[in-house]
Structure formats: C-alpha cells, structure tokens
Design a protein around this motif. Structure first.
Motif, PDB file in Angstrom:
ATOM      1  N   GLY A  31       0.742  -1.237   0.019  1.00 27.50           N
ATOM      2  CA  GLY A  31      -0.044  -0.116  -0.159  1.00 27.50           C
ATOM      3  C   GLY A  31       0.788   1.271  -0.119  1.00 27.50           C
ATOM      4  N   GLU A  54       1.081  -1.765  -4.976  1.00 26.45           N
ATOM      5  CA  GLU A  54      -0.043  -0.935  -4.985  1.00 26.45           C
ATOM      6  C   GLU A  54      -1.049  -1.206  -6.182  1.00 26.45           C
ATOM      7  N   ARG A  55      -2.392  -1.165  -5.676  1.00 27.47           N
ATOM      8  CA  ARG A  55      -3.176  -1.479  -6.997  1.00 27.47           C
ATOM      9  C   ARG A  55      -4.181  -0.133  -7.546  1.00 27.47           C
ATOM     10  N   GLU A  56      -3.920   1.021  -7.001  1.00 21.67           N
ATOM     11  CA  GLU A  56      -4.564   2.076  -7.299  1.00 21.67           C
ATOM     12  C   GLU A  56      -3.746   3.090  -7.913  1.00 21.67           C
ATOM     13  N   GLU A  57      -4.014   3.023  -9.204  1.00 22.53           N
ATOM     14  CA  GLU A  57      -3.273   4.115 -10.201  1.00 22.53           C
ATOM     15  C   GLU A  57      -3.291   5.458  -9.835  1.00 22.53           C
ATOM     16  N   TYR A  58      -4.674   5.858  -9.319  1.00 24.77           N
ATOM     17  CA  TYR A  58      -4.853   7.314  -8.797  1.00 24.77           C
ATOM     18  C   TYR A  58      -3.816   7.680  -7.695  1.00 24.77           C
ATOM     19  N   LEU A  59      -3.556   6.823  -6.919  1.00 24.08           N
ATOM     20  CA  LEU A  59      -2.797   7.032  -5.586  1.00 24.08           C
ATOM     21  C   LEU A  59      -1.378   7.306  -6.161  1.00 24.08           C
ATOM     22  N   TYR A  82       2.902  -2.219  -9.679  1.00 25.54           N
ATOM     23  CA  TYR A  82       1.348  -1.799  -9.591  1.00 25.54           C
ATOM     24  C   TYR A  82       0.714  -3.207 -10.518  1.00 25.54           C
ATOM     25  N   PRO A  84      -3.679  -3.713 -10.497  1.00 22.20           N
ATOM     26  CA  PRO A  84      -4.993  -3.400 -10.184  1.00 22.20           C
ATOM     27  C   PRO A  84      -5.783  -4.806  -9.481  1.00 22.20           C
ATOM     28  N   THR A 107      -4.870   0.883   3.411  1.00 19.49           N
ATOM     29  CA  THR A 107      -4.979   0.153   2.194  1.00 19.49           C
ATOM     30  C   THR A 107      -5.500  -1.192   2.344  1.00 19.49           C
ATOM     31  N   ALA A 110      -9.137  -0.655   2.690  1.00 16.18           N
ATOM     32  CA  ALA A 110     -10.039  -0.401   1.274  1.00 16.18           C
ATOM     33  C   ALA A 110     -10.166  -1.454   0.298  1.00 16.18           C
ATOM     34  N   GLU A 112     -12.191  -4.263  -1.433  1.00 13.87           N
ATOM     35  CA  GLU A 112     -13.586  -4.494  -1.447  1.00 13.87           C
ATOM     36  C   GLU A 112     -13.999  -5.940  -1.259  1.00 13.87           C
TER      37      GLU A 112
END
Length: 383
Positions: A31, A54-59, A82, A84, A107, A110, A112
């Motif tokens: 994370g 990390e799996r969130e590109e935005y972060l 990276y 997703p 992380t 978050a 799901e």
C-alpha cells in the motif's frame, strides 16, 4: 469512511509507524497511500531497498505529483509494483523472499472483497502483535535459560492417553465449573494462567497450568495462589516475572518460530511446539504432541459470549462492536468476536484438520470450531 493518513500530521504518523519496524535489508510495503510512510522508511534505513505493492493508479499519480522520489529511484532503492487485481498483487507478494513486510492498514481497509480483506487483516494483526511483543522475547528467554529449568516432556504422562481439558478464560467457563467438578476424576485439567485463580477458588486444582505471554505483568496471574504442587509450563519466551511468584515446579516449552528456542530444542532433542499466537493454541499443540486421548475445550470461547470479554471476575462487558466480526456460535446463532480471537479459531481449525489419534470436543456456547463438535459432558465422557 477512513483516512489514508493523519489529517493533522502525516509525517509524524509515518515516523511512529516506521519506528515499530526492525532493521532489514529489504522491505515490502503493501500500500503506497500518499507515500508518507514509504519516504520515512527510505530515510530511516538508507542502506535498504523498498518494494511497494499498489493497485490504485490514482494514488500512484498523486504521490508522484506531490512528493519527490528522484533520489530514491536514482539510487535504485525503490521499486513500484502496480497491479490492479488484488489477487494478483497478493500472488506477487507470495513469490518474494527475504523481506520485512510493512502493511499500510488503510490500504487493507480499502479492499472491496470481504474475504481477501479479512485475510489481509488477519495477517496485519498477526505481524503487528509479533512486533509489539518482540522486545520482550529475548530478555525473557535469557532469564529463563539462566534458571536451567526442565523441559516439559518430563510431565508428558499427565497428557498421554488422557482426557485433557484445556480451560481458557472465556465467558462460558463459569457455567462449566459444575461439570469440571463432576468429572474431575476422569480428566486432566490443563488451565491457562488467566483462569487458574478462578479454578482454585472453586476448589478445582489443575493438573497443570500454562503461561505463554511475554508481557512483564503476567506474574499477576499466579501471585498469591497456592500452586505448590501444580506443574507450570512456561513458553521459553514467557514472562520471567512469573518465576518470582510461582510456588510449584516449572517446566519450559520450546517453540517453533523463535530461532533461539528452535536451536535449544534441537540441541537437547526436545519437542518444539507450535504456538498459534495464544495460550490456548499453544496448550492444544502440547496436548496433541503428548498424545492426549481426547481434548475438551472449556472456556475456549474465541468470541464474546453473552457480550463479555472473559469469565466472570476476570473480564469486562463489550459495548463497542463497531470493529468486531461475527461468527456462528455452538448454538447456531451469530456472536461477536475480535480479529485476534478469529485468527486463533482459524489456527485451531487448521491444526486439527485431518487429525488422527486424538478426538477434539467443544463445550459452552462460544464460537463454533470446525473439527471440534459441540457436545455435552455426558456425551463426551459418559455417565
């Protein structure tokens, strides 16, 4: 809703998080968040390499926009993975070797998928607990080693081919006290230190007591008790303070997962036990390795039965259930439990899966344990 970092002072928060990590050559951070904790880790250990999953590109875009990573990339000290797909990301983690894991808990929150989130939470709780207790382990081990205490296989006969009742301090233990008295002559009572005082005050004298916790205050579990003729099994890293207050014979249990204990066990040809992270899980492994005929759980609720944390007199009421999990009780109803207790329940289920030679039973109305059917005493031991 939750925050990835402190809204007041994320740099200070990162320092606190990193301070709890041992020194290592390689770190894997699960994370990125906004990168505060990763930057702090790189600063504190300038000779180490850090791999971030990390799996969130935005972060990743946000942290690259607002933080300067240039020096760390030039020095080849940081690698970003990276992916997703959370399953693929965990798979990548499993392939890595020789690293210290740092899980960024927001992380984990978050994620799901509830089953994957629970799996990661379990791992986070386990590793965090180990790090919290780590500072006590070596000191306890050295102090206990200086006493040259006998190894616990010397009292194997207490367990071998016996009906071993592991008595924990769960809320349901109070209702089982009459049965412990009724069947006393047919069972070996293996009590955790937390419940030993309750049993003795009820006139139920354990055949053996076990303490595994390394915390300095564990002596309080036996202080003032008449334990003169009761064997005590201490894990090799358990609180050495107990020795100053225990009146009976003391034996050492060496455990797997702690290098110094493994080395001594191998040197003297002793068994090394699986601990599972708790006193009741350790007690179970000892009973199984010493070939008990039956193991009967009493007060091993692994849940907050009746809304209580522990047995009457040693527990408290549970009022805040927001962070708790729900599991199925022996009566088939939903019951609250904590992450730690749920981890122990799962460990027991893995330990007794496909077990041969020993039959496991559960009593009370705590969490249902697969492989340990809930039974009445007369069904377990007969009239």
């Amino acid at each position: 809703m939750f925050f990835l970092h402190s809204t007041m002072n994320p740099e200070w928060e990162a320092q606190v998080l990193v301070a709890g990590l041992p020194a290592a050559k390689n770190y894997v951070v699960f994370g990125m968040g906004l990168g505060y904790h990763v930057i702090e880790l790189l600063k504190k250990y300038p000779e180490s390499k850090v791999t971030v999953l990390e799996r969130e590109e935005y972060l990743l875009l946000q942290t690259f926009r607002y933080m300067d990573w240039t020096t760390y990339f030039k020095e080849n000290r940081i690698e970003i993975v990276y992916e997703p797909d959370i399953t693929e990301l965990i798979g990548h983690l499993k392939q890595m070797k020789d690293y210290e894991l740092f899980m960024h808990y927001p992380t984990v929150q978050a994620v799901e998928n509830p089953s994957i989130r629970t799996l990661l939470e379990d791992f986070f709780v386990t590793t965090s607990s180990m790090r919290e207790q780590e500072r006590f382990l070596d000191a306890n081990f050295e102090k206990l080693s200086e006493r040259h205490l006998p190894e616990c296989s010397e009292i194997k006969s207490l367990f071998y081919k016996k009906n071993v009742v592991i008595v924990g301090a769960g809320p349901s233990v109070n209702q089982e006290l009459p049965s412990l008295k009724q069947y006393r002559n047919n069972i070996t009572i293996f009590a955790t230190g937390h419940i030993a005082g309750t049993l003795l005050r009820e006139g139920i004298i354990p055949d053996a007591i076990i303490i595994t916790d390394p915390q300095p205050h564990m002596y309080q579990q036996v202080k003032g008790l008449n334990t003169k003729n009761i064997p005590l099994i201490l894990l090799s890293t358990a609180s050495s303070s107990v020795l100053d207050y225990y009146e009976g014979p003391v034996y050492i249990a060496y455990q797997n997962g702690y290098r110094k204990a493994e080395e001594i066990a191998e040197k003297i040809g002793a068994k090394a036990f699986e601990t599972g992270g708790s006193v009741t899980t350790t007690a179970l492994d000892i009973a199984l390795q010493f070939k008990a005929e039956k193991v009967i759980f009493v007060g091993v609720d692994l849940a907050y039965t009746g809304g209580n944390s522990h047995a009457e007199g040693v527990g408290r009421r549970i009022t805040d259930t927001g962070s708790l999990r729900k599991v199925i009780s022996c009566s088939g109803e939903e019951i609250y439990t904590s992450k730690n207790l749920d981890i122990y329940r799962k460990w027991i289920e893995r330990r007794i899966a496909n077990l041969t030679g020993t039959v496991i039973y559960n009593t009370g109305n705590g969490a249902r344990i697969a492989g340990a059917p809930c039974r009445r005493w007369d069904e377990i031991l007969g009239e």
